[in-house]
Design a protein around this motif. Sequence first.
Motif, PDB file in Angstrom:
ATOM      1  N   PHE A  67       0.835  -1.199   0.000  1.00  0.00           N
ATOM      2  CA  PHE A  67       0.000   0.000   0.000  1.00  0.00           C
ATOM      3  C   PHE A  67       0.872   1.252   0.000  1.00  0.00           C
ATOM      4  CE2 PHE A  67      -3.350   2.608   2.523  1.00  0.00           C
ATOM      5  CZ  PHE A  67      -3.734   3.261   1.365  1.00  0.00           C
ATOM      6  N   ASP A  70       2.176   1.807  -3.420  1.00  0.00           N
ATOM      7  CA  ASP A  70       1.151   2.354  -4.304  1.00  0.00           C
ATOM      8  C   ASP A  70       0.902   3.837  -4.035  1.00  0.00           C
ATOM      9  OD1 ASP A  70       0.883  -0.095  -5.477  1.00  0.00           O
ATOM     10  OD2 ASP A  70      -0.878  -0.696  -4.312  1.00  0.00           O
ATOM     11  N   ASN A 147      -4.586   9.757   1.092  1.00  0.00           N
ATOM     12  CA  ASN A 147      -3.856   8.491   0.969  1.00  0.00           C
ATOM     13  C   ASN A 147      -2.882   8.299   2.129  1.00  0.00           C
ATOM     14  OD1 ASN A 147      -5.119   7.768  -1.423  1.00  0.00           O
ATOM     15  ND2 ASN A 147      -3.549   8.683  -2.721  1.00  0.00           N
ATOM     16  N   LEU A 151      -2.950   5.331   4.861  1.00  0.00           N
ATOM     17  CA  LEU A 151      -1.755   4.510   5.064  1.00  0.00           C
ATOM     18  C   LEU A 151      -1.384   4.460   6.537  1.00  0.00           C
ATOM     19  CD1 LEU A 151       0.734   2.950   4.085  1.00  0.00           C
ATOM     20  CD2 LEU A 151       1.819   5.158   3.588  1.00  0.00           C
ATOM     21  N   TYR A 198      -4.014  -6.496   2.538  1.00  0.00           N
ATOM     22  CA  TYR A 198      -4.163  -5.356   1.632  1.00  0.00           C
ATOM     23  C   TYR A 198      -4.782  -5.772   0.302  1.00  0.00           C
ATOM     24  CZ  TYR A 198      -2.868  -1.561  -1.577  1.00  0.00           C
ATOM     25  OH  TYR A 198      -2.895  -0.561  -2.518  1.00  0.00           O
ATOM     26  N   LYS A 200      -5.361  -4.280  -3.217  1.00  0.00           N
ATOM     27  CA  LYS A 200      -4.930  -3.156  -4.038  1.00  0.00           C
ATOM     28  C   LYS A 200      -6.097  -2.586  -4.825  1.00  0.00           C
ATOM     29  CE  LYS A 200      -1.596  -1.772  -7.553  1.00  0.00           C
ATOM     30  NZ  LYS A 200      -0.400  -2.152  -8.346  1.00  0.00           N
TER      31      LYS A 200
END
Length: 205
Positions: A67, A70, A147, A151, A198, A200
């Motif tokens: 994550f 990403d 984001n 996270l 996770y 995606k």
Amino acid sequence: MTKITRFAKVSALMLAVAMFAATGCSSEGQADANAGSNNKKATKEANASALKVAYVDEDSLMSGYNFAKDVNEALLRADSKLESARRQKENELQRFAGEIERKYKSNGYLTEASFNADQEKLQKMQVDARNYMDNMTRSAQNEALMNSQQLRDSVDKYIAEYSKKQGYTLVLRKAATWYVGDIDDITADVVKGLNARYNKVDTKK
């Protein structure tokens, strides 16, 4: 022996008994205080020895957590998109400004009004370009913050769950400590667990 003499002796004896009693109480009180202090110290040491402590290397975690990868890729794409848009707007402005200059030098403007109209158009293009870039930058920043928060929340939540399950009393962030001694490094386990849960989501735009 006179009454006065007997009274003086009795008084001296009572004073001696009182002083002995006071000394005994004081000694017992001091002993109790010392015992209490020792008990507290022993309890504190026992609690300290019972602590189960571990640490996480945040740099390794972020480089291994999918994550986080990403999110970083999304930031790079957003930066690239912003830079591309900035260059495009600059080129449009420079191109139109060049057209105005060439037209002016070649006497292409038949009236002053037509020249002023193009100048006003250029100024409007500049304002529009600045507003466009400001909005685009704000949007990218908001997405980055969202984001980043997701996270951080995912990491904090998982470490809390993992620590409770494994019986850890305290989990340290390695970068926030001066020294990490002989305690457990749970970074690899945390990364493995985070990646396992996770899912995606394709954020490419």
